[in-house]
Design a protein around this motif. Structure first.
Motif, PDB file in Angstrom:
ATOM      1  N   LEU A 185       0.802  -1.220   0.000  1.00  0.00           N
ATOM      2  CA  LEU A 185       0.000   0.000   0.000  1.00  0.00           C
ATOM      3  C   LEU A 185       0.836   1.272   0.000  1.00  0.00           C
ATOM      4  N   PHE A 186       1.799   1.340   0.916  1.00  0.00           N
ATOM      5  CA  PHE A 186       2.548   2.581   1.082  1.00  0.00           C
ATOM      6  C   PHE A 186       4.040   2.291   1.244  1.00  0.00           C
ATOM      7  N   ARG A 187       4.830   3.263   0.791  1.00  0.00           N
ATOM      8  CA  ARG A 187       6.270   3.216   1.041  1.00  0.00           C
ATOM      9  C   ARG A 187       6.636   4.301   2.043  1.00  0.00           C
ATOM     10  N   ILE A 188       7.591   3.965   2.910  1.00  0.00           N
ATOM     11  CA  ILE A 188       8.085   4.924   3.904  1.00  0.00           C
ATOM     12  C   ILE A 188       9.544   5.210   3.573  1.00  0.00           C
ATOM     13  N   ASP A 189       9.932   6.489   3.650  1.00  0.00           N
ATOM     14  CA  ASP A 189      11.292   6.884   3.263  1.00  0.00           C
ATOM     15  C   ASP A 189      12.359   6.098   4.011  1.00  0.00           C
ATOM     16  N   LEU A 190      12.251   6.062   5.345  1.00  0.00           N
ATOM     17  CA  LEU A 190      13.239   5.370   6.176  1.00  0.00           C
ATOM     18  C   LEU A 190      12.499   4.677   7.317  1.00  0.00           C
ATOM     19  N   VAL A 191      12.940   3.484   7.664  1.00  0.00           N
ATOM     20  CA  VAL A 191      12.264   2.771   8.755  1.00  0.00           C
ATOM     21  C   VAL A 191      13.263   2.026   9.633  1.00  0.00           C
ATOM     22  N   TYR A 192      12.824   1.806  10.881  1.00  0.00           N
ATOM     23  CA  TYR A 192      13.388   0.796  11.767  1.00  0.00           C
ATOM     24  C   TYR A 192      12.260  -0.214  11.927  1.00  0.00           C
TER      25      TYR A 192
END
Length: 286
Positions: free
Chosen positions: A216-223
């Motif tokens: 559904l969605f992409r996140i720029d940076l994740v932990y």
């Protein structure tokens, strides 16, 4: 080098007079690309101007640094001047707008780009990683990998050739951190701010799926283990439709127990400590 180029001496040797060269140039039938090098008007393109300058450079000169990165397609840091690499001890004529970098590290296997010899992509990337500010250097390496100009192993192999040179420690660190998934300059810089503060390396461009396995969605940076998401909000996020989409997206991610934090150019360039303090607090919160 593509179009036909004429040296001034060649024109005179073929029977042209100095007055003819001058009059043809004034009539735009002949274009002076650089000192002593001419081309027919139809051939006076930017790449031919580059080729014309190389006609004046000594043997062994290749495009590199900012110019080489631009020719390879990852010119994230622009320069109005032409940057070339020449062997150490080479006598280079003074040419306006040309920066000659003498190098003790030979350029192996140059490639042809826009009709001129150019250092390989990994060489251009590492030279910039050694000499630019860290915040400018990592985006260059990320973009180099993203456009496919070279592979991560090629960056690391190139660093090994530059040992003991100025800035090689920085280049080695950044080559290890470089990631082709980064999608913009600010995202690369945001990742570097976190790493330089001693925080774990976040994962770029992470897809979040719904219960049916649909992305559904992409996140720029994740932990991802902590379900912490970090976003850079540029000017495009001020668009009305984009704001509505972002609001729906944030609500859905919150329902999935993602803890999202959004940062702007003001945070990134004027108060990076705010970013690191915020994310460190999240990482240490059970």
């Amino acid at each position: 080098m593509g179009a036909e180029l004429f040296h001034y001496s060649e024109l005179l040797a073929s029977g042209w007079s100095r007055e003819q060269v001058r009059s043809q140039t004034e009539a735009d039938s002949l274009v002076r690309l650089t000192r002593g090098v001419y081309a027919p008007t139809a051939d006076a393109r930017a790449d031919n101007r580059l080729a014309a300058i190389f006609e004046r450079l000594p043997d062994g000169a290749v495009a590199g640094f900012h110019t080489g990165a631009m020719l390879h397609g990852f010119g994230d840091v622009r320069s109005e001047r032409l940057h070339v690499i020449v062997p150490a001890g080479t006598v280079v004529p003074r040419i306006r707008g040309v920066v000659a970098h003498e190098s003790v590290v030979p350029v192996r296997d140059p490639v042809i780009r826009q009709g001129v010899p150019c250092a390989p992509a990994a060489r251009c990337a590492i030279d910039l990683a050694r000499t630019l500010r860290r915040m400018d250097a990592l985006p260059v390496l990320d973009l180099c990998l993203r456009v496919g100009a070279c592979l991560p192993d090629e960056l690391r192999a190139e660093v090994a050739k530059h040992r003991a040179l100025r800035g090689v420690c920085q280049a080695r660190q950044l080559a290890t951190l470089a990631d082709p998934r980064a999608e913009c300059r600010q995202e690369s810089q945001l990742r570097l701010v976190l790493v330089d503060a001693g925080l774990p390396v976040p994962e770029p461009q992470f897809w979040v799926y719904d219960g049916h396995g649909v992305a559904l969605f992409r996140i720029d940076l994740v932990y991802r283990e902590r379900r912490i998401g970090i976003e850079y909000d540029g000017s495009s996020h001020l668009d009305h439709d984009r704001l509505n989409h972002d609001r729906s997206r944030m609500n859905w991610l919150a329902d999935q127990r993602w803890r999202m934090r959004h940062f702007t150019a003001r945070d990134l360039y004027r108060r990076p400590a705010h970013i690191t303090t915020t994310i460190r607090a999240l990482l240490t919160t059970p």
